[in-house]
Design a protein around this motif. Structure first.
Motif, PDB file in Angstrom:
ATOM      1  N   GLY A 164      -2.050 -21.062  -4.488  1.00 29.81           N
ATOM      2  CA  GLY A 164      -2.744 -21.128  -3.213  1.00 29.81           C
ATOM      3  C   GLY A 164      -2.682 -19.843  -2.392  1.00 29.81           C
ATOM      4  N   GLU A 165      -1.837 -18.892  -2.767  1.00 34.99           N
ATOM      5  CA  GLU A 165      -1.758 -17.627  -2.025  1.00 34.99           C
ATOM      6  C   GLU A 165      -2.874 -16.695  -2.486  1.00 34.99           C
ATOM      7  OE1 GLU A 165       2.855 -16.984  -0.793  1.00 34.99           O
ATOM      8  OE2 GLU A 165       2.310 -16.423  -2.831  1.00 34.99           O
ATOM      9  N   LYS A 166      -3.672 -16.232  -1.533  1.00 36.88           N
ATOM     10  CA  LYS A 166      -4.774 -15.321  -1.826  1.00 36.88           C
ATOM     11  C   LYS A 166      -4.779 -14.190  -0.802  1.00 36.88           C
ATOM     12  CE  LYS A 166      -7.603 -18.955  -3.777  1.00 36.88           C
ATOM     13  NZ  LYS A 166      -8.841 -19.722  -3.683  1.00 36.88           N
ATOM     14  N   ALA A 215       2.915  13.328 -11.658  1.00 33.94           N
ATOM     15  CA  ALA A 215       3.130  11.894 -11.839  1.00 33.94           C
ATOM     16  C   ALA A 215       2.330  11.176 -10.754  1.00 33.94           C
ATOM     17  CB  ALA A 215       4.603  11.554 -11.730  1.00 33.94           C
ATOM     18  N   TYR A 216       1.865   9.981 -11.065  1.00 39.93           N
ATOM     19  CA  TYR A 216       1.043   9.218 -10.136  1.00 39.93           C
ATOM     20  C   TYR A 216       1.696   7.866  -9.892  1.00 39.93           C
ATOM     21  CZ  TYR A 216      -2.308  12.834 -11.175  1.00 39.93           C
ATOM     22  OH  TYR A 216      -2.920  14.045 -11.300  1.00 39.93           O
ATOM     23  N   LEU A 217       1.785   7.488  -8.617  1.00 34.56           N
ATOM     24  CA  LEU A 217       2.384   6.225  -8.209  1.00 34.56           C
ATOM     25  C   LEU A 217       1.296   5.356  -7.597  1.00 34.56           C
ATOM     26  CD1 LEU A 217       4.826   4.369  -7.476  1.00 34.56           C
ATOM     27  CD2 LEU A 217       4.976   5.665  -5.333  1.00 34.56           C
ATOM     28  N   SER A 218       1.213   4.114  -8.061  1.00 31.67           N
ATOM     29  CA  SER A 218       0.246   3.164  -7.528  1.00 31.67           C
ATOM     30  C   SER A 218       1.002   1.922  -7.056  1.00 31.67           C
ATOM     31  CB  SER A 218      -0.766   2.790  -8.612  1.00 31.67           C
ATOM     32  OG  SER A 218      -1.694   1.852  -8.105  1.00 31.67           O
ATOM     33  N   PRO A 219       1.378   1.873  -5.756  1.00 33.16           N
ATOM     34  CA  PRO A 219       2.104   0.714  -5.242  1.00 33.16           C
ATOM     35  C   PRO A 219       1.186  -0.255  -4.494  1.00 33.16           C
ATOM     36  CG  PRO A 219       2.298   2.480  -3.680  1.00 33.16           C
ATOM     37  CD  PRO A 219       1.418   2.980  -4.823  1.00 33.16           C
ATOM     38  N   VAL A 220       1.647  -1.476  -4.321  1.00 33.25           N
ATOM     39  CA  VAL A 220       1.011  -2.417  -3.398  1.00 33.25           C
ATOM     40  C   VAL A 220       2.115  -2.865  -2.442  1.00 33.25           C
ATOM     41  CG1 VAL A 220       1.277  -4.461  -4.881  1.00 33.25           C
ATOM     42  CG2 VAL A 220      -0.470  -4.433  -3.131  1.00 33.25           C
ATOM     43  N   ILE A 221       1.822  -2.769  -1.136  1.00 34.67           N
ATOM     44  CA  ILE A 221       2.806  -3.053  -0.091  1.00 34.67           C
ATOM     45  C   ILE A 221       2.357  -4.285   0.693  1.00 34.67           C
ATOM     46  CG2 ILE A 221       3.975  -2.105   1.957  1.00 34.67           C
ATOM     47  CD1 ILE A 221       4.502  -0.468  -0.563  1.00 34.67           C
ATOM     48  N   ASP A 222       3.298  -5.180   0.973  1.00 36.05           N
ATOM     49  CA  ASP A 222       3.011  -6.360   1.791  1.00 36.05           C
ATOM     50  C   ASP A 222       3.125  -5.971   3.263  1.00 36.05           C
ATOM     51  OD1 ASP A 222       2.842  -8.834   3.040  1.00 36.05           O
ATOM     52  OD2 ASP A 222       4.036  -9.840   1.503  1.00 36.05           O
ATOM     53  N   CYS A 223       2.086  -6.193   4.030  1.00 38.81           N
ATOM     54  CA  CYS A 223       2.083  -5.801   5.446  1.00 38.81           C
ATOM     55  C   CYS A 223       2.956  -6.690   6.318  1.00 38.81           C
ATOM     56  CB  CYS A 223       0.648  -5.785   5.983  1.00 38.81           C
ATOM     57  SG  CYS A 223      -0.310  -4.415   5.338  1.00 38.81           S
ATOM     58  N   TYR A 224       3.458  -7.782   5.788  1.00 40.38           N
ATOM     59  CA  TYR A 224       4.339  -8.643   6.566  1.00 40.38           C
ATOM     60  C   TYR A 224       5.665  -7.949   6.849  1.00 40.38           C
ATOM     61  CZ  TYR A 224       7.421 -12.527   7.748  1.00 40.38           C
ATOM     62  OH  TYR A 224       8.336 -13.353   8.363  1.00 40.38           O
ATOM     63  N   ASP A 225       6.280  -7.387   5.799  1.00 43.78           N
ATOM     64  CA  ASP A 225       7.589  -6.758   5.980  1.00 43.78           C
ATOM     65  C   ASP A 225       7.642  -5.305   5.489  1.00 43.78           C
ATOM     66  OD1 ASP A 225       7.383  -7.236   3.286  1.00 43.78           O
ATOM     67  OD2 ASP A 225       9.143  -8.551   3.148  1.00 43.78           O
ATOM     68  N   ARG A 258      -0.224 -12.272   2.823  1.00 41.45           N
ATOM     69  CA  ARG A 258      -1.511 -12.455   3.508  1.00 41.45           C
ATOM     70  C   ARG A 258      -2.343 -11.178   3.451  1.00 41.45           C
ATOM     71  NH1 ARG A 258      -0.973 -16.362   7.977  1.00 41.45           N
ATOM     72  NH2 ARG A 258      -0.232 -18.234   6.919  1.00 41.45           N
ATOM     73  N   LEU A 259      -1.670 -10.007   3.616  1.00 40.43           N
ATOM     74  CA  LEU A 259      -2.366  -8.722   3.610  1.00 40.43           C
ATOM     75  C   LEU A 259      -1.535  -7.718   2.828  1.00 40.43           C
ATOM     76  CD1 LEU A 259      -4.646  -6.834   4.599  1.00 40.43           C
ATOM     77  CD2 LEU A 259      -3.293  -6.454   6.675  1.00 40.43           C
ATOM     78  N   TRP A 260      -2.155  -7.156   1.801  1.00 42.83           N
ATOM     79  CA  TRP A 260      -1.525  -6.117   1.003  1.00 42.83           C
ATOM     80  C   TRP A 260      -2.323  -4.833   1.159  1.00 42.83           C
ATOM     81  CZ3 TRP A 260      -0.972  -8.912  -4.400  1.00 42.83           C
ATOM     82  CH2 TRP A 260       0.038  -9.868  -4.324  1.00 42.83           C
ATOM     83  N   VAL A 261      -1.639  -3.697   1.107  1.00 45.86           N
ATOM     84  CA  VAL A 261      -2.309  -2.394   1.118  1.00 45.86           C
ATOM     85  C   VAL A 261      -1.883  -1.621  -0.129  1.00 45.86           C
ATOM     86  CG1 VAL A 261      -2.611  -2.216   3.616  1.00 45.86           C
ATOM     87  CG2 VAL A 261      -0.510  -1.383   2.584  1.00 45.86           C
ATOM     88  N   THR A 262      -2.791  -0.779  -0.609  1.00 46.71           N
ATOM     89  CA  THR A 262      -2.489  -0.007  -1.812  1.00 46.71           C
ATOM     90  C   THR A 262      -3.174   1.345  -1.756  1.00 46.71           C
ATOM     91  OG1 THR A 262      -2.532  -0.017  -4.228  1.00 46.71           O
ATOM     92  CG2 THR A 262      -4.407  -1.001  -3.112  1.00 46.71           C
ATOM     93  N   ASP A 296      -9.601  -4.381   9.250  1.00 50.13           N
ATOM     94  CA  ASP A 296     -10.057  -3.759  10.493  1.00 50.13           C
ATOM     95  C   ASP A 296      -8.948  -2.946  11.163  1.00 50.13           C
ATOM     96  OD1 ASP A 296     -12.113  -3.162  12.261  1.00 50.13           O
ATOM     97  OD2 ASP A 296     -11.521  -4.773  13.645  1.00 50.13           O
ATOM     98  N   ARG A 297      -8.226  -2.166  10.354  1.00 47.62           N
ATOM     99  CA  ARG A 297      -7.153  -1.266  10.786  1.00 47.62           C
ATOM    100  C   ARG A 297      -5.996  -1.989  11.484  1.00 47.62           C
ATOM    101  NH1 ARG A 297      -7.536   3.264   8.976  1.00 47.62           N
ATOM    102  NH2 ARG A 297      -5.966   4.156  10.307  1.00 47.62           N
ATOM    103  N   ASP A 298      -5.891  -3.305  11.309  1.00 50.37           N
ATOM    104  CA  ASP A 298      -4.747  -4.062  11.831  1.00 50.37           C
ATOM    105  C   ASP A 298      -3.869  -4.417  10.640  1.00 50.37           C
ATOM    106  OD1 ASP A 298      -2.933  -5.612  13.191  1.00 50.37           O
ATOM    107  OD2 ASP A 298      -4.264  -7.342  13.394  1.00 50.37           O
ATOM    108  N   PHE A 299      -2.861  -3.584  10.392  1.00 53.81           N
ATOM    109  CA  PHE A 299      -2.052  -3.734   9.196  1.00 53.81           C
ATOM    110  C   PHE A 299      -0.764  -4.516   9.480  1.00 53.81           C
ATOM    111  CE2 PHE A 299      -4.574   0.161   8.459  1.00 53.81           C
ATOM    112  CZ  PHE A 299      -5.349  -0.337   7.435  1.00 53.81           C
ATOM    113  N   HIS A 300      -0.903  -5.637  10.159  1.00 51.95           N
ATOM    114  CA  HIS A 300       0.213  -6.540  10.420  1.00 51.95           C
ATOM    115  C   HIS A 300      -0.180  -7.918   9.910  1.00 51.95           C
ATOM    116  CE1 HIS A 300       0.733  -3.328  13.428  1.00 51.95           C
ATOM    117  NE2 HIS A 300       1.998  -3.467  13.129  1.00 51.95           N
ATOM    118  N   ALA A 301       0.757  -8.586   9.265  1.00 54.56           N
ATOM    119  CA  ALA A 301       0.498  -9.933   8.762  1.00 54.56           C
ATOM    120  C   ALA A 301       1.517 -10.888   9.365  1.00 54.56           C
ATOM    121  CB  ALA A 301       0.581  -9.943   7.250  1.00 54.56           C
ATOM    122  N   GLU A 302       1.073 -12.124   9.618  1.00 57.82           N
ATOM    123  CA  GLU A 302       1.977 -13.117  10.213  1.00 57.82           C
ATOM    124  C   GLU A 302       2.851 -13.822   9.192  1.00 57.82           C
ATOM    125  OE1 GLU A 302      -1.353 -14.570  12.149  1.00 57.82           O
ATOM    126  OE2 GLU A 302      -1.164 -12.655  13.183  1.00 57.82           O
ATOM    127  N   ALA A 303       2.520 -13.674   7.922  1.00 57.86           N
ATOM    128  CA  ALA A 303       3.298 -14.322   6.864  1.00 57.86           C
ATOM    129  C   ALA A 303       3.217 -13.456   5.608  1.00 57.86           C
ATOM    130  CB  ALA A 303       2.755 -15.720   6.604  1.00 57.86           C
TER     131      ALA A 303
END
Length: 120
Positions: free
Chosen positions: A112-114, A71-81, A55-59, A45-52
């Motif tokens: 357990g991390e999902k 060239a094509y880059l496909s990253p996944v970023i952790d919204c925590y840091d 918890r939330l990844w963006v790609t 819901d456009r809130d790209f902050h995670a408390e740990a």
């Protein structure tokens, strides 16, 4: 009569004078194959902050022009840091590129991390 004219010009003239062709032209290609799948819920819901972490990844998929071509880059970023969890680079924006990145990212998860994964 030896007069050469484009098909579009003929169609415009016929339309202007209320004439209809006897045969229809070939159908244009359409890739529509029925109703699209239902979109998943927007959990971020456009809130790209995670408390740990994890918890939330963006790609997304990004195209770069380099002297050798594209060239094509496909990253996944952790919204925590904001740090990249995994990425793949390739010469074609295909499913293999995205699936490879997801497999690499999922291999970093502990039991357990999902995380929720958000993409355009």
């Amino acid at each position: 009569m030896g007069i050469v004219a484009s098909a579009k010009r003929i169609m415009r003239l016929m339309t202007r004078h209320g004439l209809v062709p006897l045969s229809r032209s070939a159908k244009r290609y359409g890739s529509y194959k029925g109703e699209p799948a239902k979109a998943p819920k927007n959990l971020a819901d456009r809130d790209f902050h995670a408390e740990a972490p994890n918890r939330l990844w963006v790609t997304d998929l990004t195209e770069f022009s380099i002297p050798a071509g594209k060239a094509y880059l496909s990253p996944v970023i952790d919204c925590y840091d904001g740090m990249p969890v995994a990425w793949t680079i390739g010469t074609s924006p295909n499913a293999e590129l995205a699936n490879g990145m997801l497999a690499d990212a999922c291999s970093t998860l502990k039991d357990g991390e999902k995380p929720i994964i958000h993409s355009d």
